[in-house]
Each structure stands twice: as structure tokens, then as C-alpha cells.
Motif scaffolding. Structure first.
Motif, PDB file in Angstrom:
ATOM      1  N   ASP A   6      -3.620   0.576  -2.692  1.00  0.00           N
ATOM      2  CA  ASP A   6      -2.837  -0.607  -3.055  1.00  0.00           C
ATOM      3  C   ASP A   6      -2.156  -0.393  -4.406  1.00  0.00           C
ATOM      4  O   ASP A   6      -2.790   0.050  -5.373  1.00  0.00           O
ATOM      5  N   ASN A  61      -7.917   2.464  -2.817  1.00  0.00           N
ATOM      6  CA  ASN A  61      -7.564   2.254  -1.404  1.00  0.00           C
ATOM      7  C   ASN A  61      -6.064   2.394  -1.142  1.00  0.00           C
ATOM      8  O   ASN A  61      -5.606   2.180  -0.025  1.00  0.00           O
ATOM      9  N   SER A  93      -6.403   2.989 -11.028  1.00  0.00           N
ATOM     10  CA  SER A  93      -5.991   1.642 -11.394  1.00  0.00           C
ATOM     11  C   SER A  93      -5.657   1.607 -12.884  1.00  0.00           C
ATOM     12  O   SER A  93      -6.297   2.274 -13.705  1.00  0.00           O
ATOM     13  N   VAL A 143      -2.277   2.661  -9.127  1.00  0.00           N
ATOM     14  CA  VAL A 143      -2.594   2.566  -7.698  1.00  0.00           C
ATOM     15  C   VAL A 143      -4.117   2.549  -7.550  1.00  0.00           C
ATOM     16  O   VAL A 143      -4.819   3.366  -8.154  1.00  0.00           O
ATOM     17  N   GLU A 144      -4.620   1.616  -6.747  1.00  0.00           N
ATOM     18  CA  GLU A 144      -6.063   1.502  -6.537  1.00  0.00           C
ATOM     19  C   GLU A 144      -6.569   2.614  -5.608  1.00  0.00           C
ATOM     20  O   GLU A 144      -5.784   3.292  -4.932  1.00  0.00           O
ATOM     21  N   ASN A 160       0.837  -1.197   0.000  1.00  0.00           N
ATOM     22  CA  ASN A 160       0.000   0.000   0.000  1.00  0.00           C
ATOM     23  C   ASN A 160       0.870   1.244   0.000  1.00  0.00           C
ATOM     24  O   ASN A 160       1.931   1.261   0.626  1.00  0.00           O
ATOM     25  N   THR A 172      -0.894  -1.757  -7.674  1.00  0.00           N
ATOM     26  CA  THR A 172      -1.176  -2.954  -8.467  1.00  0.00           C
ATOM     27  C   THR A 172      -0.467  -2.948  -9.823  1.00  0.00           C
ATOM     28  O   THR A 172      -0.542  -3.932 -10.552  1.00  0.00           O
TER      29      THR A 172
END
Length: 233
Positions: free
Chosen positions: A49, A47, A15, A44-45, A2, A51
Motif C-alpha cells: 500500500d 503489503n 513505511s 510504501v507499506e 497498492n 501511504t
């Protein structure tokens, strides 16, 4: 892994697992440029995270050139490829622009915070553009003509009062030699539009007829409250 912080007015996560739309990238850049600038994290998501990037977005210089080609005026961004445990993501840094920026498709957006505290990109409406330019000191709002106003909305009595102020407080004496229209134009109390003279907001506030001012500029009101300590006198 994260990234460790949340989205806000100057931070946005997107994302890229399914290849983020080019339009969404451009809209985010435009919104940042029209607000306070910021950083756009691709890969980046929501939340936080990390990815990773779609293969088509792994060339930072290519993306920067694409953004410049799809914004008006061209927005020069800084792109930085980052690596978190072999997962790559991209940071696009956008500066606050001293002009209104649009996408090449004509969209003009800005950022705001929703009621739930999350940021979003929304359209910038025409009336907001004047406010934006005024805040950037690129537009003198007081010098703009008042919609639906006519030259006779300026009060001759108030204009004479203004002349007396110039005389009594040793203002620019040359102004007193001007006729009424020349005085109004010199002080930007009125502007010429299509061969006619139209009061500006400055003109209406300074020498506008009271009844017309309340109609044309209904928010033009000042209130004074006298206090003695915390009590209203």
C-alpha cells in the motif's frame, strides 16, 4: 492504492509515515549494494500500500547526497519521486557494487530470503566478505594463506611430481631452474608472511601432505561416480 507487486531480493518497501530512521535507509542501501542491487521504495507499506512520504524525505537529490555521505565507499543512487493519486513515494535505485560497501557506522550488510520467502537484511560476516570478493573476481581465494599451516605441510614428493609434469608436458622450462622455495612462490603455492613461508590453498591442494590436507582443508575431497544409463556402475 497498492503498488501491485511484492518484496523480493531486489525490491524492498518501507513505511515513511512516522519518518523512517536514517540508519534503516542506509542499511537497506548497503545491503542492496552488497548483493545484487535493487530498488528501495520509501513511502510504501510491507503489503504494497502506498501511504506517502514524510516531509523531510520529499527532496530526492538531498536524500541521494545523504546516502553518498553515509556509505563507504560512497554509493551513488538514483532517486525518483513518484505520484500515485496525489500520494508521493520515492524509488531509490541501488546498483550492485564491485566492492564491499559499509555504512559510515561500520555496519556491513547483505540481503537474503528467509524460510517464509520474505527478504531481510542481515550482517555480512568476515568469511562471507572473502566469498563476495571472490565472486566479484576481486580476490583469488586459492592464493590466500591457509590458517595454521606451516611450510613443511607441503610434500617434497608431490613437488617433485609437479616438476615431472612440467617437464613431461612441456610447461614453462624456466620453472625447472628454480629451487623449491622459488618454485612455490612463483606458482603461488606459498606466500611470505612475517619472514616465513606459508602454504596457500592452491599449494595445499596441489602438493600438500595428505594427512595435513585432511586437517587443514577438510572439505577438499572429490568423488567420482560412473554411470551406465541411470545405473551406478
Amino acid at each position: 492504492m497498492n503498488i501491485g507487486f511484492r518484496e523480493n531480493m531486489t525490491v524492498e518497501f518501507k513505511s515513511d509515515l512516522k519518518k523512517l530512521s536514517d540508519d534503516v535507509i542506509i542499511e537497506s542501501v548497503v545491503a542492496f549494494a552488497n548483493t545484487d542491487g535493487g530498488k528501495f521504495f520509501l513511502g510504501v507499506e510491507d503489503n504494497g500500500d502506498i501511504t506517502g512520504l514524510h516531509p523531510s524525505h520529499k527532496d530526492p537529490s538531498k536524500l541521494a547526497a545523504f546516502i553518498a555521505n553515509k556509505t563507504i565507499p560512497p554509493v551513488a543512487v538514483q532517486t525518483e519521486l513518484m505520484d500515485a493519486d496525489d500520494v508521493k513515494y520515492l524509488i531509490v535505485t541501488v546498483s550492485k557494487y564491485t566492492a564491499i560497501v559499509a555504512a559510515s557506522n561500520g555496519k556491513v550488510l547483505r540481503r537474503r530470503i528467509k524460510l517464509d520467502g520474505e527478504p531481510e537484511n542481515i550482517p555480512m560476516y568476515p568469511y562471507e566478505m572473502n566469498t563476495r570478493l571472490s565472486s566479484l573476481r576481486m580476490l583469488d581465494y586459492s592464493a590466500q594463506p591457509v590458517p595454521e599451516a606451516v611450510y613443511s605441510d607441503l610434500d617434497p614428493v608431490e613437488r617433485e611430481h609437479l616438476r615431472n609434469i612440467i617437464q613431461n608436458y612441456h610447461g614453462e622450462k624456466n620453472l625447472l631452474d628454480l629451487d623449491d622455495t622459488e618454485l612455490d612462490l612463483a606458482l603461488r603455492l606459498a606466500v611470505e608472511q612475517n619472514g616465513t613461508f606459508v602454504p596457500t590453498y592452491c599449494g595445499m591442494l596441489l602438493i600438500g601432505r595428505r594427512e595435513r590436507l585432511s586437517t587443514l582443508v577438510p572439505t577438499a575431497e572429490a568423488a567420482f561416480q560412473e554411470l551406465q544409463g541411470t545405473d551406478v556402475a
